[in-house]
Design a protein around this motif. Sequence first.
Motif, PDB file in Angstrom:
ATOM      1  N   LYS A  27       0.214  -1.188   0.229  1.00  0.00           N
ATOM      2  CA  LYS A  27      -0.136  -0.276   0.075  1.00  0.00           C
ATOM      3  C   LYS A  27       1.086   1.153   0.155  1.00  0.00           C
ATOM      4  N   SER A  29      -0.157   5.186   0.485  1.00  0.00           N
ATOM      5  CA  SER A  29      -1.305   5.908   0.774  1.00  0.00           C
ATOM      6  C   SER A  29      -1.283   7.782   0.028  1.00  0.00           C
ATOM      7  N   ILE A  55      -8.392  -1.708   4.978  1.00  0.00           N
ATOM      8  CA  ILE A  55      -7.163  -1.031   4.117  1.00  0.00           C
ATOM      9  C   ILE A  55      -6.848   0.454   4.721  1.00  0.00           C
ATOM     10  N   ASP A  60       1.431   1.891   5.862  1.00  0.00           N
ATOM     11  CA  ASP A  60       2.133   1.916   3.945  1.00  0.00           C
ATOM     12  C   ASP A  60       2.576   1.058   4.238  1.00  0.00           C
ATOM     13  N   ILE A  64      -0.935  -5.623   0.540  1.00  0.00           N
ATOM     14  CA  ILE A  64      -2.625  -5.655   0.463  1.00  0.00           C
ATOM     15  C   ILE A  64      -3.664  -6.182  -1.023  1.00  0.00           C
ATOM     16  N   LEU A  93      -8.477   3.667  -5.682  1.00  0.00           N
ATOM     17  CA  LEU A  93      -7.052   3.010  -5.400  1.00  0.00           C
ATOM     18  C   LEU A  93      -7.363   3.053  -6.850  1.00  0.00           C
ATOM     19  N   ARG A  95      -3.289   1.041  -9.206  1.00  0.00           N
ATOM     20  CA  ARG A  95      -2.188   0.136  -9.634  1.00  0.00           C
ATOM     21  C   ARG A  95      -1.275   1.105 -10.555  1.00  0.00           C
ATOM     22  N   THR A 112       0.614   0.025  -5.330  1.00  0.00           N
ATOM     23  CA  THR A 112      -1.259   0.050  -4.769  1.00  0.00           C
ATOM     24  C   THR A 112      -1.367   1.795  -4.423  1.00  0.00           C
ATOM     25  N   PHE A 114      -3.533   4.098  -2.687  1.00  0.00           N
ATOM     26  CA  PHE A 114      -4.810   4.803  -1.670  1.00  0.00           C
ATOM     27  C   PHE A 114      -4.890   5.877  -1.804  1.00  0.00           C
TER      28      PHE A 114
END
Length: 304
Positions: A27, A29, A55, A60, A64, A93, A95, A112, A114
């Motif tokens: 993850k 942020s 999540i 971080d 996930i 989200l 990717r 990823t 978020f």
Amino acid sequence: MAVDQLSAAPRTSYEPTHPMANPGYGKRSAPDQRPREGRDFSHLPPREAAVASYIDRLPDGSDISVKTLAKWLPYGQCALRTALNRLQAAGHLRRGSECVATDEVMLWVTRTFFSRTARDDDWWAAFARGDAPRETRRPTRSRAFVLLAALGRTAPSLSLSAADCVSLQPLVDEWFERGATEDETLRALTHGLPATVHHAASLVRRRLVDKLPPERFAPRPPTVVLRALECAECRAPGSADALRGGLCGICRGEDTGIAARPPGTVPTDGVRDRMATVRAGLVPRPERTDRARGITRTGDSGTP
């Protein structure tokens, strides 16, 4: 005499923590998000809201992936894959990959991204370019103001008014700019106080000026961040503007004029012509063997 009752040994509460991903994964942020509130994901269906809330609270670097989330949430991998795709469509989200470059190293890592705050496609496109617009927020108290306002909790004789905190705030900001921490600043202001403090603001000002620390840290080399997003369905990389809702045009069902093919497939246009040109330029194998042995056939050197 035997003891009738034995007090139970105290149990140590153990709560396993969510695993972290390998370095460079997991993850990440998104910046400039609103403070966490109870209704952050109320616009989502219950399952997606529960997954997003979980999540959101992970640090971080947490793993996930669908497989890992399935071990920690009461949903199967298929349900979680669908939930993540819906979070992507809702703007929470994305990717992709990110290049972190300094003066010493350049490294591409998988991310990823978020966002607790739902973002539209234009925001994600700007984020990929590195110029995401910052939201307008109401003014909040600075780090220096908070320290000054709470000074009376450590030393009651140094309780300050709101006007005093505003006046002294620039001096504390200068301490922070020189690398001082809250604990160091607090210790410098409260250690060795006189028995009676007649004017708290004057004493704090005097100490902030007289005990100002020297510069501590050399400026860090500039960091350049490059990002690239990819389609959530076929994993094909593309520009952020082309990945509307996190999907490429083909996966959205749009007629792009390009035949769908698996990721990584090389287009066939011109391949045969190119290979024919390469073969035409190759020396026949018998001639290569004769040249390696030093044999010259009649007609090779232009002599009979």
